[in-house]
Each structure stands twice: as structure tokens, then as C-alpha cells.
Design a protein around this motif. Sequence first.
Motif, PDB file in Angstrom:
ATOM      1  N   GLN A  92       0.875  -1.178   0.000  1.00  0.00           N
ATOM      2  CA  GLN A  92       0.000   0.000   0.000  1.00  0.00           C
ATOM      3  C   GLN A  92       0.909   1.223   0.000  1.00  0.00           C
ATOM      4  N   THR A  93       0.907   1.988  -1.089  1.00  0.00           N
ATOM      5  CA  THR A  93       1.809   3.136  -1.225  1.00  0.00           C
ATOM      6  C   THR A  93       1.074   4.307  -1.847  1.00  0.00           C
ATOM      7  N   GLU A  94       1.703   5.496  -1.761  1.00  0.00           N
ATOM      8  CA  GLU A  94       1.183   6.686  -2.441  1.00  0.00           C
ATOM      9  C   GLU A  94       1.258   6.490  -3.957  1.00  0.00           C
ATOM     10  N   VAL A  95       2.271   5.774  -4.413  1.00  0.00           N
ATOM     11  CA  VAL A  95       2.468   5.561  -5.848  1.00  0.00           C
ATOM     12  C   VAL A  95       1.335   4.722  -6.424  1.00  0.00           C
ATOM     13  N   CYS A  96       0.931   3.689  -5.692  1.00  0.00           N
ATOM     14  CA  CYS A  96      -0.114   2.774  -6.176  1.00  0.00           C
ATOM     15  C   CYS A  96      -1.120   2.512  -5.055  1.00  0.00           C
ATOM     16  N   PRO A  97      -2.093   3.416  -4.863  1.00  0.00           N
ATOM     17  CA  PRO A  97      -3.108   3.196  -3.824  1.00  0.00           C
ATOM     18  C   PRO A  97      -3.981   1.983  -4.174  1.00  0.00           C
ATOM     19  N   LEU A  98      -4.112   1.062  -3.245  1.00  0.00           N
ATOM     20  CA  LEU A  98      -4.850  -0.162  -3.538  1.00  0.00           C
ATOM     21  C   LEU A  98      -6.338   0.093  -3.735  1.00  0.00           C
ATOM     22  N   ALA A  99      -6.864   1.174  -3.175  1.00  0.00           N
ATOM     23  CA  ALA A  99      -8.271   1.509  -3.409  1.00  0.00           C
ATOM     24  C   ALA A  99      -8.533   1.716  -4.897  1.00  0.00           C
ATOM     25  N   ARG A 100      -7.543   2.261  -5.599  1.00  0.00           N
ATOM     26  CA  ARG A 100      -7.690   2.470  -7.044  1.00  0.00           C
ATOM     27  C   ARG A 100      -7.746   1.126  -7.769  1.00  0.00           C
ATOM     28  N   LEU A 101      -6.930   0.160  -7.365  1.00  0.00           N
ATOM     29  CA  LEU A 101      -6.952  -1.160  -8.000  1.00  0.00           C
ATOM     30  C   LEU A 101      -8.281  -1.859  -7.743  1.00  0.00           C
ATOM     31  N   ARG A 102      -8.823  -1.692  -6.529  1.00  0.00           N
ATOM     32  CA  ARG A 102     -10.111  -2.319  -6.223  1.00  0.00           C
ATOM     33  C   ARG A 102     -11.230  -1.691  -7.047  1.00  0.00           C
ATOM     34  N   ASP A 103     -11.116  -0.391  -7.325  1.00  0.00           N
ATOM     35  CA  ASP A 103     -12.097   0.255  -8.207  1.00  0.00           C
ATOM     36  C   ASP A 103     -12.074  -0.377  -9.600  1.00  0.00           C
ATOM     37  N   LEU A 104     -10.879  -0.756 -10.034  1.00  0.00           N
ATOM     38  CA  LEU A 104     -10.699  -1.243 -11.399  1.00  0.00           C
ATOM     39  C   LEU A 104     -10.975  -2.734 -11.554  1.00  0.00           C
ATOM     40  N   ALA A 105     -10.644  -3.516 -10.531  1.00  0.00           N
ATOM     41  CA  ALA A 105     -10.717  -4.973 -10.694  1.00  0.00           C
ATOM     42  C   ALA A 105     -11.495  -5.689  -9.602  1.00  0.00           C
ATOM     43  N   GLY A 106     -12.175  -4.945  -8.738  1.00  0.00           N
ATOM     44  CA  GLY A 106     -12.984  -5.582  -7.709  1.00  0.00           C
ATOM     45  C   GLY A 106     -12.229  -5.789  -6.405  1.00  0.00           C
ATOM     46  N   THR A 145       3.513  -4.207  -6.576  1.00  0.00           N
ATOM     47  CA  THR A 145       2.969  -2.873  -6.824  1.00  0.00           C
ATOM     48  C   THR A 145       2.961  -2.617  -8.323  1.00  0.00           C
ATOM     49  N   LEU A 146       2.304  -1.550  -8.739  1.00  0.00           N
ATOM     50  CA  LEU A 146       2.354  -1.090 -10.127  1.00  0.00           C
ATOM     51  C   LEU A 146       3.246   0.127 -10.203  1.00  0.00           C
ATOM     52  N   LEU A 147       4.097   0.150 -11.234  1.00  0.00           N
ATOM     53  CA  LEU A 147       5.004   1.275 -11.446  1.00  0.00           C
ATOM     54  C   LEU A 147       5.066   1.593 -12.933  1.00  0.00           C
ATOM     55  N   PRO A 148       5.390   2.842 -13.285  1.00  0.00           N
ATOM     56  CA  PRO A 148       5.661   3.117 -14.700  1.00  0.00           C
ATOM     57  C   PRO A 148       6.899   2.341 -15.137  1.00  0.00           C
ATOM     58  N   ALA A 149       6.907   1.898 -16.389  1.00  0.00           N
ATOM     59  CA  ALA A 149       8.008   1.069 -16.875  1.00  0.00           C
ATOM     60  C   ALA A 149       9.351   1.746 -16.690  1.00  0.00           C
ATOM     61  N   SER A 150       9.403   3.065 -16.832  1.00  0.00           N
ATOM     62  CA  SER A 150      10.681   3.781 -16.734  1.00  0.00           C
ATOM     63  C   SER A 150      11.281   3.708 -15.337  1.00  0.00           C
ATOM     64  N   ALA A 151      10.449   3.496 -14.312  1.00  0.00           N
ATOM     65  CA  ALA A 151      10.965   3.434 -12.940  1.00  0.00           C
ATOM     66  C   ALA A 151      11.836   2.211 -12.716  1.00  0.00           C
ATOM     67  N   LEU A 152      11.663   1.173 -13.565  1.00  0.00           N
ATOM     68  CA  LEU A 152      12.451  -0.053 -13.414  1.00  0.00           C
ATOM     69  C   LEU A 152      13.500  -0.198 -14.505  1.00  0.00           C
ATOM     70  N   SER A 153      13.753   0.892 -15.237  1.00  0.00           N
ATOM     71  CA  SER A 153      14.706   0.801 -16.340  1.00  0.00           C
ATOM     72  C   SER A 153      16.052   1.422 -16.023  1.00  0.00           C
ATOM     73  N   THR A 154      16.235   1.905 -14.787  1.00  0.00           N
ATOM     74  CA  THR A 154      17.501   2.534 -14.422  1.00  0.00           C
ATOM     75  C   THR A 154      18.471   1.499 -13.875  1.00  0.00           C
ATOM     76  N   GLY A 155      19.749   1.846 -13.876  1.00  0.00           N
ATOM     77  CA  GLY A 155      20.782   0.934 -13.397  1.00  0.00           C
ATOM     78  C   GLY A 155      20.773   0.729 -11.902  1.00  0.00           C
ATOM     79  N   SER A 156      20.023   1.573 -11.157  1.00  0.00           N
ATOM     80  CA  SER A 156      20.008   1.451  -9.697  1.00  0.00           C
ATOM     81  C   SER A 156      18.962   0.474  -9.184  1.00  0.00           C
ATOM     82  N   VAL A 157      18.170  -0.126 -10.088  1.00  0.00           N
ATOM     83  CA  VAL A 157      17.135  -1.072  -9.672  1.00  0.00           C
ATOM     84  C   VAL A 157      17.784  -2.381  -9.236  1.00  0.00           C
ATOM     85  N   PRO A 158      17.410  -2.920  -8.073  1.00  0.00           N
ATOM     86  CA  PRO A 158      18.003  -4.194  -7.625  1.00  0.00           C
ATOM     87  C   PRO A 158      17.747  -5.306  -8.642  1.00  0.00           C
ATOM     88  N   PRO A 159      18.740  -6.158  -8.906  1.00  0.00           N
ATOM     89  CA  PRO A 159      18.556  -7.244  -9.879  1.00  0.00           C
ATOM     90  C   PRO A 159      17.474  -8.229  -9.474  1.00  0.00           C
TER      91      PRO A 159
END
Length: 293
Positions: free
Chosen positions: A200-214, A242-256
Amino acid sequence: MDPHLLTTFVTVARRGSFSAAAAELGYTQSAISQQIAALEADLGLALLSRRPVEPTPAGRRLLEHAGPLLLRLRAARADVLRAAAGPRHRLRLAATPLAVNAAVAGRLARARAAQPRLDVTLVSCGREQVGALVAEGEADLGLADGIAAPSDPLRLPDTGPMTTVAVSEEELVVALPAGHPVAGRTALRLDDLVDARWLQTEVCPLARLRDLAGDGFPVALEYRGDDVHTVINLVAAGHGLTLLPASALSTGSVPPATRGVPLAWPRLVHRVELLHGALPPGSAADLARTLSS
């Protein structure tokens, strides 16, 4: 209702103390008591119980209206002053952590190159705060991000008359640990993940996912900060998806140990919008045009 009395009521309710509210607002405790009594007399209702100091049912109902009312008053004042102000070269830009993606950062660089005298202060804040800071004149422009259907506007708090312009949209991915059972798939459906453990984060509020998929999407861990790298590290350590924009996981600092699998259904995007009030000709209007181009 007198807005000064309403401000006093909100402050007492928030602080839970007449003396603390008096210290914050610069009044005596006696003056605070008189102001609350005047507001209660105006409405003919008790708004605060005294021991302990807390809102009555009528007071709680008034608090639901008080925040938006006071914000609209501050916004009206800021809008009038902003319209009367001359051009300025020192600007404040309020932005949610994921709003300044590569595309936005590039446009900001172009704006600064075109206006050598432009001095921009970037203020990171939550989605709820961006519109309020712009409305109240604490920021000249705002950038907010969120999850939306393609070309659909974001659901942002009502802060009065405000121009909102789409800045960018990009693919969303499901962020999950590399060892997760579905990490090797080429795409994922949200309704297949309703029983997974989520952050549960500010980036991906789970209430929004429940609105979309039940119903579903149980909370494994709640993170109340806004640092995206912290969210990614929590995912990598197995604390939840969580859900993130694709670019957030395209940097070299992302854990493998982290994977991003494209979201196949529903069709959603990470959307960034520019927010601003009336902008007279000058640096702020020029920056707004460049950011939204």
C-alpha cells in the motif's frame, strides 16, 4: 459562517487543545474559547466536547466541509494576487515523486535553456498536496501523476478553478521479486493478482486497483513515504507487489532481484498532468507551455 471562526474551529479540532490552538494562531486561550462559542451560537449546535477536546457528531460533519471551504478561500486570494502580479523569473514547481520522468525532465531542461534567467525550485510532495500548493499560491505550477485509463484525466482533489493538461502517459508494469511464481510471464492481468500480497503506497493506492478490478489486493505492508527506490527495494525483498511506470524499473540502480512484467489488462497507463491557475504572460506561462508540449 465567519472564515476566521471556522479556521479556529479546525485548528482546535486538529490540535485537540484550546491552549495549543491559541499558541498556534497567536490568540489567548480565552479568545479561542469565545470564537468557538460564537461559531456554536451561530449554528445553534455544540461542535466540540470539552473534556477531552474533540469534535461532536455535528463538529465532525462540519470538518468535512471546512477543509475544502477554507482552501477555496485561500485559492481565491492567491488567484487574484497571481493575476495582478508581474512576470517573475523565480518559480516553484510542486511535483509528486514519479511525475518528473525522463520526458518531463527533458522539457524542463529545454525551458531553462530558453530562459537563462529562470530559477526553478522543485518541491516534492504527495498527490493530495500538489493542487493545494498551486491553488494557495505556494507553487506556481504543479505536476501530479497517477494510474488512469489512456487519455482519461487523473482523479485529483477539487481545489477550485484549475487548468490541467496531460504531460505524458507510459506503460505500467507489475513490479515483483524475480523469484515470484509469475515473474517469468510476458504479461499479467490485474484480476489474476487479486489474491497476491500488495504494497500500500502513495504511488499505487490499492483503493484504485479495487475500483478497477474488484475486491481483493490484500495489504502486505503499508509504506507512507514517497521514495520510489524504497518501494522498489521493498518489492525486491518480497514485501509485496505494486504497479510502477516502466521507466521506474529501467535505471541501473534497480536491484537485480526485481522484475517488471507489463500489465495486459485492464488497459491502464501512468499519467502525468500539469496543474496551474491563471498565468499572466511571463516565465510561468512559458514554462507551462514547454512542459505540456
